[in-house]
Design an enzyme around this catalytic site. Structure first.
Site, PDB file in Angstrom:
ATOM      1  N   LEU A   5     -18.259  -2.170   0.552  1.00  0.00           N
ATOM      2  CA  LEU A   5     -19.455  -1.310  -0.225  1.00  0.00           C
ATOM      3  C   LEU A   5     -18.715  -1.243  -1.505  1.00  0.00           C
ATOM      4  O   LEU A   5     -19.195  -0.356  -2.530  1.00  0.00           O
ATOM      5  CB  LEU A   5     -18.896   0.107   0.340  1.00  0.00           C
ATOM      6  CG  LEU A   5     -19.387   0.168   1.772  1.00  0.00           C
ATOM      7  CD1 LEU A   5     -19.061   1.883   2.184  1.00  0.00           C
ATOM      8  CD2 LEU A   5     -20.968  -0.040   1.650  1.00  0.00           C
TER       9      LEU A   5
ATOM     10  N   SER B 260     -13.674  -4.734   0.731  1.00  0.00           N
ATOM     11  CA  SER B 260     -14.603  -4.087  -0.110  1.00  0.00           C
ATOM     12  C   SER B 260     -15.903  -4.403   0.329  1.00  0.00           C
ATOM     13  O   SER B 260     -16.888  -4.600  -0.740  1.00  0.00           O
ATOM     14  CB  SER B 260     -14.339  -4.612  -1.692  1.00  0.00           C
ATOM     15  OG  SER B 260     -13.006  -4.121  -1.974  1.00  0.00           O
TER      16      SER B 260
ATOM     17  N   TYR C 189       0.795  -1.151  -0.013  1.00  0.00           N
ATOM     18  CA  TYR C 189      -0.048   0.036   0.042  1.00  0.00           C
ATOM     19  C   TYR C 189       0.856   1.356   0.021  1.00  0.00           C
ATOM     20  O   TYR C 189       2.032   1.175   0.645  1.00  0.00           O
ATOM     21  CB  TYR C 189      -0.959  -0.057   1.203  1.00  0.00           C
ATOM     22  CG  TYR C 189      -1.931  -1.075   1.035  1.00  0.00           C
ATOM     23  CD1 TYR C 189      -2.236  -1.686   0.142  1.00  0.00           C
ATOM     24  CD2 TYR C 189      -2.633  -1.324   2.486  1.00  0.00           C
ATOM     25  CE1 TYR C 189      -3.221  -2.834   0.168  1.00  0.00           C
ATOM     26  CE2 TYR C 189      -3.652  -2.230   2.624  1.00  0.00           C
ATOM     27  CZ  TYR C 189      -3.843  -2.972   1.275  1.00  0.00           C
ATOM     28  OH  TYR C 189      -4.906  -3.776   1.420  1.00  0.00           O
TER      29      TYR C 189
ATOM     30  N   LEU D 197     -21.654   0.873  -3.316  1.00  0.00           N
ATOM     31  CA  LEU D 197     -23.207   0.630  -2.893  1.00  0.00           C
ATOM     32  C   LEU D 197     -23.683   1.680  -1.813  1.00  0.00           C
ATOM     33  O   LEU D 197     -24.710   1.749  -1.348  1.00  0.00           O
ATOM     34  CB  LEU D 197     -22.813  -0.764  -1.792  1.00  0.00           C
ATOM     35  CG  LEU D 197     -23.070  -1.993  -2.539  1.00  0.00           C
ATOM     36  CD1 LEU D 197     -22.531  -3.313  -1.635  1.00  0.00           C
ATOM     37  CD2 LEU D 197     -24.290  -2.276  -3.036  1.00  0.00           C
ATOM     38  N   THR D 198     -22.546   2.882  -2.072  1.00  0.00           N
ATOM     39  CA  THR D 198     -23.175   4.135  -1.428  1.00  0.00           C
ATOM     40  C   THR D 198     -24.515   4.731  -2.346  1.00  0.00           C
ATOM     41  O   THR D 198     -25.197   5.537  -1.879  1.00  0.00           O
ATOM     42  CB  THR D 198     -22.137   5.202  -1.363  1.00  0.00           C
ATOM     43  OG1 THR D 198     -21.697   5.651  -2.398  1.00  0.00           O
ATOM     44  CG2 THR D 198     -21.061   4.501  -0.365  1.00  0.00           C
ATOM     45  N   GLY D 199     -24.387   4.155  -3.808  1.00  0.00           N
ATOM     46  CA  GLY D 199     -25.376   4.902  -4.664  1.00  0.00           C
ATOM     47  C   GLY D 199     -24.502   5.959  -5.473  1.00  0.00           C
ATOM     48  O   GLY D 199     -25.316   6.734  -6.245  1.00  0.00           O
ATOM     49  N   LYS D 200     -23.388   6.538  -4.996  1.00  0.00           N
ATOM     50  CA  LYS D 200     -22.834   7.885  -5.421  1.00  0.00           C
ATOM     51  C   LYS D 200     -22.512   7.845  -6.928  1.00  0.00           C
ATOM     52  O   LYS D 200     -22.483   8.833  -7.447  1.00  0.00           O
ATOM     53  CB  LYS D 200     -21.721   8.501  -4.653  1.00  0.00           C
ATOM     54  CG  LYS D 200     -20.587   7.600  -4.475  1.00  0.00           C
ATOM     55  CD  LYS D 200     -19.491   8.315  -3.691  1.00  0.00           C
ATOM     56  CE  LYS D 200     -18.337   7.216  -3.592  1.00  0.00           C
ATOM     57  NZ  LYS D 200     -17.320   7.780  -2.602  1.00  0.00           N
TER      58      LYS D 200
END
Length: 346
Positions: A236, A234, A53, A241-244
């Protein structure tokens, strides 16, 4: 904050884990330290990182995430309050700046850990994980299994486990785990531990979300029966999955705006399912991200859910999911969507 045992060890970890792969790329050091402070204040004690990372991986930034965490730990009074997890990279010719192309040989495993300890400014890690296998198999969203010959210099699970066992005996590692593994791989790790008298793996870090429940096929039973709990990454789907991102939206500074090649959770089938999950959440007055995280958190084979954020407001929303209990009608709605649209983003 709820705490759960890490495998069969005496280590207890928070049900939410702070993922750190944005530290040093999307997040500055000051922002990263603010996230670490807030997570610790909220009761999160599990911090997950990796030698590779931040992501996307680059030669210029490799190891910076661990270094940022190390400077935070060096402020004092924090190391004993956290369960620190990091990972050694598996075979990857596409990472030539990591030891000339990482392998899971004993010498490389030891070199990787020693470098991580220096960057983290500590004398041990609580959980040391193999980031992905050395052999040829399907992971990172690769669908299906087609037999391929292993590389001629493939490192066996047994050889890597012996190296990890030495690090445990030396006190540099408290427990070991795997990541991006298959059912066959997990059982081989467990068999090797039993036959060779070496440490058992205590966790598996694999993707798991409303868009990708493939862990339930094979691995979930192993995780439950063998006490190798899932550290779900992962949850989300890169924020999908936030919909953004619905309707082709690309908010400024968001991960998929900055890195459009990360398409794993962005196909048309995944977008269709996401729209249904978001609509379900809003019908019941729920935040879509919190609903998605709460679902993952309440699966019986999950030890901890790895949350990642680029802003403190996102982190606050994720933290709030720790106390959310989904009513039966929401759970029924989730299963109905999954039945119609199973695993659209494996």
């Amino acid at each position: 904050m709820e705490y759960r045992p890490l495998g069969d060890t005496d280590i207890r970890v928070s049900v939410l884990c702070l993922g750190t792969m944005t530290f040093g790329e999307q997040n500055t050091e000051a922002e990263a330290h603010a996230q670490l402070d807030r997570a610790l204040e909220a009761g999160v004690n599990l911090i997950d990182t990796a030698e590779m990372y931040p992501v996307p991986p680059r030669a210029a930034t490799q190891g910076e995430t661990e270094a940022i965490i190390g400077r935070w730990l060096a402020k004092g009074g924090r190391r004993e309050r956290v369960v620190l997890a990091t990972k050694v990279s598996g075979r990857a010719d596409w990472l030539p700046w990591i030891r000339g192309g990482p392998r899971l040989t004993p010498a490389q495993v030891r070199a990787a850990l020693e470098a991580s300890l220096r960057r983290l400014r500590t004398d041990h890690v609580d959980l040391y994980q193999v980031h992905w296998p050395d052999r040829s198999t399907n992971f990172f969203g690769r669908l299906g299994y087609a037999p391929e010959p292993d590389p001629p210099d493939v490192v066996s699970i047994e050889e890597t486990l012996e190296a990890l066992g030495e690090l445990v005996r030396e006190g540099k590692v408290r427990a070991i785990g795997v990541s991006n593994e298959t059912p066959w791989g997990v059982m081989r790790w467990l068999r090797a531990a039993e036959t060779l008298g070496l440490p058992r793996i205590v966790s598996i870090q694999n993707p798991y979300s409303l868009l990708n429940r493939t862990f339930e096929i094979g691995l979930a039973e192993i995780a439950h029966r063998e006490r190798v709990g899932l550290l779900a990454y992962s949850p989300l789907g890169f924020g999908v999955l936030t919909g953004k991102y619905l309707g082709g939206a690309r908010p400024p500074g968001a991960r998929l705006t900055l890195y459009p090649d990360y398409r794993r959770y962005s196909g048309p089938e995944a977008e269709h399912a996401t729209a249904e999950y978001v609509a379900l959440a809003r019908r019941h007055g729920l935040d879509p991200a919190q609903m998605a995280l709460a679902y993952v958190r309440t699966r019986p084979f999950v030890t901890s859910v790895i949350i990642g954020a680029t802003t403190l407001s996102q982190l606050e929303a994720d933290l709030a999911s720790a106390g959310l209990e989904l009513p039966p009608e929401v759970l029924e709605g989730i299963e109905a969507i999954h039945t119609r649209q199973p695993n659209p983003a494996p």
